[in-house]
Design an enzyme around this catalytic site. Structure first.
Site, PDB file in Angstrom:
ATOM      1  N   PRO A 199       0.828  -1.220   0.000  1.00 60.23           N
ATOM      2  CA  PRO A 199       0.000   0.000   0.000  1.00 60.23           C
ATOM      3  C   PRO A 199       0.857   1.263   0.000  1.00 60.23           C
ATOM      4  CG  PRO A 199      -0.583  -1.473   1.811  1.00 60.23           C
ATOM      5  CD  PRO A 199       0.712  -1.965   1.252  1.00 60.23           C
ATOM      6  N   TYR A 200       0.215   2.358  -0.400  1.00 57.77           N
ATOM      7  CA  TYR A 200       0.817   3.684  -0.352  1.00 57.77           C
ATOM      8  C   TYR A 200      -0.129   4.583   0.436  1.00 57.77           C
ATOM      9  CZ  TYR A 200       2.079   8.382  -1.775  1.00 57.77           C
ATOM     10  OH  TYR A 200       2.420   9.709  -1.753  1.00 57.77           O
TER      11      TYR A 200
END
Lengths: 71, 71, 71, 71, 71, 71
Positions: free
Chosen positions: E2-3
């Site tokens: 994820p970011y």
């Protein structure tokens, strides 16, 4: 007054509505707990990104997952 | 040369094509009027975010709307 | 509940505090007028980007401005 | 460890899976070549934006394309 | 993979290095706990936004804080 | 008409003006070569993120670098 954007892969890896609610609740509490930010004005936006559209290590996640299945 | 990103809720709250055109025109004129920016290179991107994916006050908008309907 | 991000060049082209206030007011009114969004929860974030860090036409704005001065 | 976000128009202008893979590979190699960044932790996210939702010159791309066809 | 991007006000409201470390650790654990995401490839970027550059309710935070002090 | 945002660590890892120009030129040519996009309206924004503000593996880059030096 914080703004949080969370990007995760979608498709068959997409989070459920319950998981998205847990992310929203959790990150809002984190900002309240660590920085004292007001939950009422904390905005969270979750983006679900197609696996063809996410790259890591120079490959799309689609290709990363195919390689992992073969390996 | 400005870049503007506008995020709003989608689904049954999504803007129409006409409303999106009005946002693009309005914000481009605002940047031209206030800062003298060239409309020809002003870029606007509108994101429509699913109501499960937008959080405010630690809850998704889906849940916020349900509570408001009950209240 | 909208979120707006405005990116403009900084340095000697940076907007003043008054111009930034005018952008915030203007875009909040635009979203209220066009979409009926609540100004109280409309969030605006302005980013001032260094001219070396902004590219257009394959060149940084620093170089674009130098070419325009020479021309 | 870089993060890259690429936004392009979607719909009938959307990139194919092969073109998206080429963008991911190309930009990861660019960051490795120019800055020595580790490809393994370089993240790329491609957003395909509906043509009604992308503005240039104060008009949506939908309208820009219609005018070009007529001209 | 994820970011996460977290935007908060800076200046005299800027988080300390310890608070930023706590946000990074907390949100990485949240994504691991809720979605089973791998912490090793979870990327977090914190932006500290000048109070003149953050708008809420049609005003900059600078002005919001001044009004609150007077009230 | 594409928009590209590149985020890299700053401070003692910040790219030079020449490296930033090479990133802008390279990514603009990539989008022209792969997708046939017009370089004249391709926008690139580079963000340099403080090492305290970038997290990977649940730690800030500041801490990641300190651990690597000790190891």
């Amino acid at each position: 007054m914080p703004y949080v954007n969370i990007k995760v892969t979608g498709g068959n890896e997409a989070p459920t509505a319950g998981q998205k609610a847990a992310l929203i609740k959790g990150v809002t509490e984190l900002l309240s707990g660590v920085l004292g930010k007001n939950p009422a004005t904390t905005v969270v936006v979750i983006d679900e990104v197609a696996q063809d559209n996410w790259g890591l290590g120079g490959m799309s996640v689609t290709e990363v997952r195919q390689r992992n299945r073969k390996a």
